[in-house]
Design an enzyme around this catalytic site. Structure first.
Site, short mmCIF file in Angstrom:
data_model
loop_
_atom_site.label_atom_id
_atom_site.label_comp_id
_atom_site.label_asym_id
_atom_site.label_seq_id
_atom_site.Cartn_x
_atom_site.Cartn_y
_atom_site.Cartn_z
N SER A 187 -2.62 6.16 11.45
CA SER A 187 -2.68 4.78 10.96
C SER A 187 -4.03 4.44 10.34
CB SER A 187 -2.36 3.80 12.09
OG SER A 187 -1.08 4.03 12.61
N HIS A 233 -7.27 0.48 12.54
CA HIS A 233 -6.79 0.04 11.23
C HIS A 233 -7.94 -0.55 10.42
CE1 HIS A 233 -2.41 -0.53 12.89
NE2 HIS A 233 -2.84 0.72 12.95
#
Length: 291
Positions: A187, A233
């Site tokens: 991610s 992220h």
């Protein structure tokens, strides 16, 4: 490749050099030779013959807009390879007993000082109990890889991806207390591609509003859905944007590649320095424990 043509004369009928049995009163705008409809290629003004088009194509730049090597067909080979690597590791996570792959390569902030390689290797692991984890990440990598790899070039694209993966781990390390809980997933690297595409679109004058909405939605999900590391992220997003900016805004000419490489080296060094400073502050080096 050259072709013979009939002897010219005051009343000679113009024929296509490649097809002498075909009369043509249309001439190539570059070389002036007749060209039959099969040998005509549209040009900025009029037509050019197929031989001139091939010659110009051979002489044209073999570089992408950002200096990478342009590949015929633009196949995203690096994207394929990254997806294949993640898929292979996922299979190994199931096949190798005692959860050995996870235990040896997942990222744990408490181990940063003694096993920093986990900051990268964790990006190739995914949660076994949640198949959508790898499916969503690989699908997103596939979509963004197809858009970015042909533009950046293979080496530059890979550098942005790997830096973003490490940047995601650094973001998680900086924004969470140290612990032994494992963190896995691509991610952070994928969010780096979000940032990369945003920079490319802004630099080339594209409309980035839909991309911003997509980034915002995914950012919010990191706070809403449990066990999603929004810190990774954020770290990946910022790192990917900065690395791509170093590529996209480098000056054209002979200095472009050195500037691009230098910019990414600076980012890599910055990530390392920030990590070392926090490791030292928390006393997480060899033999150290969390402060």
């Amino acid at each position: 490749m050259s072709y013979g043509s009939p002897a010219a004369g005051p009343e000679a009928v113009p024929v296509c050099p490649r097809h002498p049995d075909r009369v043509s009163y249309v001439s190539c705008q570059r070389c002036g030779r007749p060209a039959c409809p099969e040998c005509q290629r549209p040009a900025a003004v009029g037509f050019q013959c197929v031989d001139c088009v091939r010659e110009l194509s051979a002489q044209s730049s073999t570089r992408t807009v950002y200096g990478g090597t342009a590949r015929p067909g633009g196949r995203p080979v690096v994207t394929f390879a990254l997806i294949a690597a993640c898929a292979l590791v996922y299979v190994l996570q199931w096949v190798i007993p005692n959860d050995a792959v996870y235990q040896n390569f997942a990222y744990a902030t408490l181990l940063t000082g003694i096993e920093p390689y986990r900051m990268l290797t964790s990006a190739f692991l995914h949660a076994q109990s949640f198949v959508l984890h790898i499916v969503v990440n690989m699908y997103t990598l596939w979509i963004f890889g197809q858009a970015l790899e042909p533009v950046l070039g293979r080496v530059r694209f890979l550098a942005v991806y790997l830096l973003s993966a490490v940047g995601g781990s650094v973001g998680y390390f900086l924004l969470t207390p140290p612990g032994l809980g494992g963190v896995v997933g691509a991610s952070g690297a994928v969010f780096g591609l979000f940032g990369a595409l945003f920079v490319v679109m802004r630099q080339r004058g594209g409309d980035s509003r839909q991309l911003l909405v997509l980034i915002a939605i995914n950012a919010v999900l990191g706070f809403v859905i449990p066990q999603i590391a929004w810190q990774a992220h954020l770290g990946g997003l910022v790192t990917g944007a900065l690395a791509t900016a170093a590529i996209a805004y480098a000056p054209r000419g002979r200095l472009r590649t050195p500037v691009q490489v230098g910019g990414m080296v600076v980012i890599a060094v910055a990530l390392a320095v920030v990590t070392v400073v926090r490791v030292t502050a928390l006393d997480l080096g060899p033999g150290g424990v969390a402060a």
